[in-house]
Design an enzyme around this catalytic site. Sequence first.
Site, PDB file in Angstrom:
ATOM      1  CE  LYS A 283      -3.497   2.911   0.669  1.00 53.61           C
ATOM      2  NZ  LYS A 283      -4.289   3.326  -0.314  1.00 53.61           N
TER       3      LYS A 283
ATOM      4  CB  THR B   7     -12.071  -3.812  -9.020  1.00 60.88           C
ATOM      5  OG1 THR B   7     -11.489  -2.252  -8.910  1.00 60.88           O
ATOM      6  CG2 THR B   7     -13.274  -3.943  -8.714  1.00 60.88           C
TER       7      THR B   7
ATOM      8  CB  CYS C 272      -3.109   9.217  -4.390  1.00 59.88           C
ATOM      9  SG  CYS C 272      -4.860   9.310  -3.116  1.00 59.88           S
TER      10      CYS C 272
ATOM     11  CE  LYS D 106      -1.400   2.452  -9.570  1.00 62.45           C
ATOM     12  NZ  LYS D 106      -1.876   1.822  -8.626  1.00 62.45           N
TER      13      LYS D 106
ATOM     14  CG  ASN E 290       0.236   6.580  -6.068  1.00 68.40           C
ATOM     15  OD1 ASN E 290      -0.119   6.998  -7.097  1.00 68.40           O
ATOM     16  ND2 ASN E 290      -0.552   6.164  -5.113  1.00 68.40           N
TER      17      ASN E 290
ATOM     18  N   GLY F 155      -8.369   7.742   0.797  1.00 65.61           N
ATOM     19  CA  GLY F 155      -7.376   8.835   1.370  1.00 65.61           C
ATOM     20  C   GLY F 155      -6.047   8.351   1.923  1.00 65.61           C
ATOM     21  CG  LEU F 156      -1.713   7.963   1.223  1.00 69.76           C
ATOM     22  CD1 LEU F 156      -1.267   6.839   0.253  1.00 69.76           C
ATOM     23  CD2 LEU F 156      -1.160   9.215   0.661  1.00 69.76           C
TER      24      LEU F 156
ATOM     25  N   GLY G 101     -11.854  -1.120 -11.896  1.00 68.84           N
ATOM     26  CA  GLY G 101     -12.721  -2.055 -12.347  1.00 68.84           C
ATOM     27  C   GLY G 101     -12.765  -2.358 -13.764  1.00 68.84           C
TER      28      GLY G 101
HETATM   29  O1  RRO Z   1      -5.707   5.713  -0.884  1.00 69.83           O
HETATM   30  C1  RRO Z   1      -6.282   6.031  -1.970  1.00 69.83           C
HETATM   31  O2  RRO Z   1      -7.599   6.727  -1.743  1.00 69.83           O
HETATM   32  C2  RRO Z   1      -6.186   5.545  -3.224  1.00 69.83           C
HETATM   33  C3  RRO Z   1      -4.650   5.851  -3.674  1.00 69.83           C
HETATM   34 BR1  RRO Z   1      -3.331   6.316  -2.430  1.00 69.83          BR
HETATM   35  C4  RRO Z   1      -4.343   5.595  -4.932  1.00 69.83           C
HETATM   36  O3  RRO Z   1      -3.350   5.788  -5.589  1.00 69.83           O
HETATM   37  N1  RRO Z   1      -5.646   5.129  -5.920  1.00 69.83           N
HETATM   38  C5  RRO Z   1      -6.980   5.210  -5.273  1.00 69.83           C
HETATM   39  O4  RRO Z   1      -7.727   4.778  -6.061  1.00 69.83           O
HETATM   40  N2  RRO Z   1      -7.004   5.374  -4.001  1.00 69.83           N
END
Ligand code: RRO
Length: 313
Positions: A47, A273, A130, A165, A127, A74-75, A222
């Site tokens: 993650k 997904t 996000c 990413k 990443n 939200g990470l 998805g």
């Molecule tokens: O944690 C998230 O809300 C999240 C992240 Br860091 C991401 O890179 N992609 C996503 O769909 N959710």
Amino acid sequence: MKQIDLSVSINKIKLSSCIMNASGVLCSTDKELSNLLDSFSGAVVTKSCTRKPRKGNFEPRYFEWNMGSINSMGLPNLGIDFYLNFLEKKETKKPIFLSISGLSAEENYFLIKKANHYSKITALELNLSCPNLIEEEDLISYNFSRISYLLENIFKFNKKPLGIKLPPYFEDLSIQKMALILNQFPIDFVTCINSLPNGMVVDTKTESVVIQPKKGFGGIGGSIIKPFALANIRKFYTYLRKDISIIGCGGISTGKDIFEHILCGASAVQIGTQLMKEGVFVFERLEKEFSFFLRKKNYSSIDSFKGNLKNFQ
Ligand code: RRO
């Protein structure tokens, strides 16, 4: 029967299978990561982590329906020290991709420097896409000068294999610009694509949004996003240096979907997904389906068709 070889290389990193998890899905905790390490996947991605642990956004923050998913997590993560310490204790032959997502350029430098000291980390997946941060005004990956500046600084000190990413881009020119920037740096791979930002799902029964954060807006994943993933993979495959591998991500739920990603130019694929829906058993099923598909097509390795998508003349 002919043996099907699903092993691949992402630049110099060797994977026994081209199928792995997407960052964010079932890869946050000790238990989830242990399950992934024990699964049939060819690698493990963690993650996305930050310097400090984060609880993430309010729940409900994930919802899925027959064609896809929406999230605004939200990470949420346990902080970089948890992931580094966890991995340090584990014996595994699988490549480990540490996903990092600092909330600022300085935080990303800190995280990369720290991870550089840990031998169990095979590579970093930075990443930059996000879609759900309350703190962020704009997505850095849609801001080309910010990305360029960030990468220039990172490659002054980074020693680990590093990939990025990326979000989906919707214009050819954006992908050309992004590829032009990436081609200037010793990047090992890109992962295409993160979830489609700013989607919305409506529940007609309650006449309401289905997730709480950000008034219901979130990242879409998805099968519904597969055409966007394929298009981004194809365009980056055309514009990127040939030694930058592409990891395809977006809309894979069958072996045939994996074939499509690789035909467009991906060297490996990530499952988001569908992993959430099915759990880690998805890897064995997909390997079987993909091998079966290749056997029917008379292909015995990934390299024999990778990137060979045909156009109409
Ligand atoms: O944690 C998230 O809300 C999240 C992240 Br860091 C991401 O890179 N992609 C996503 O769909 N959710």
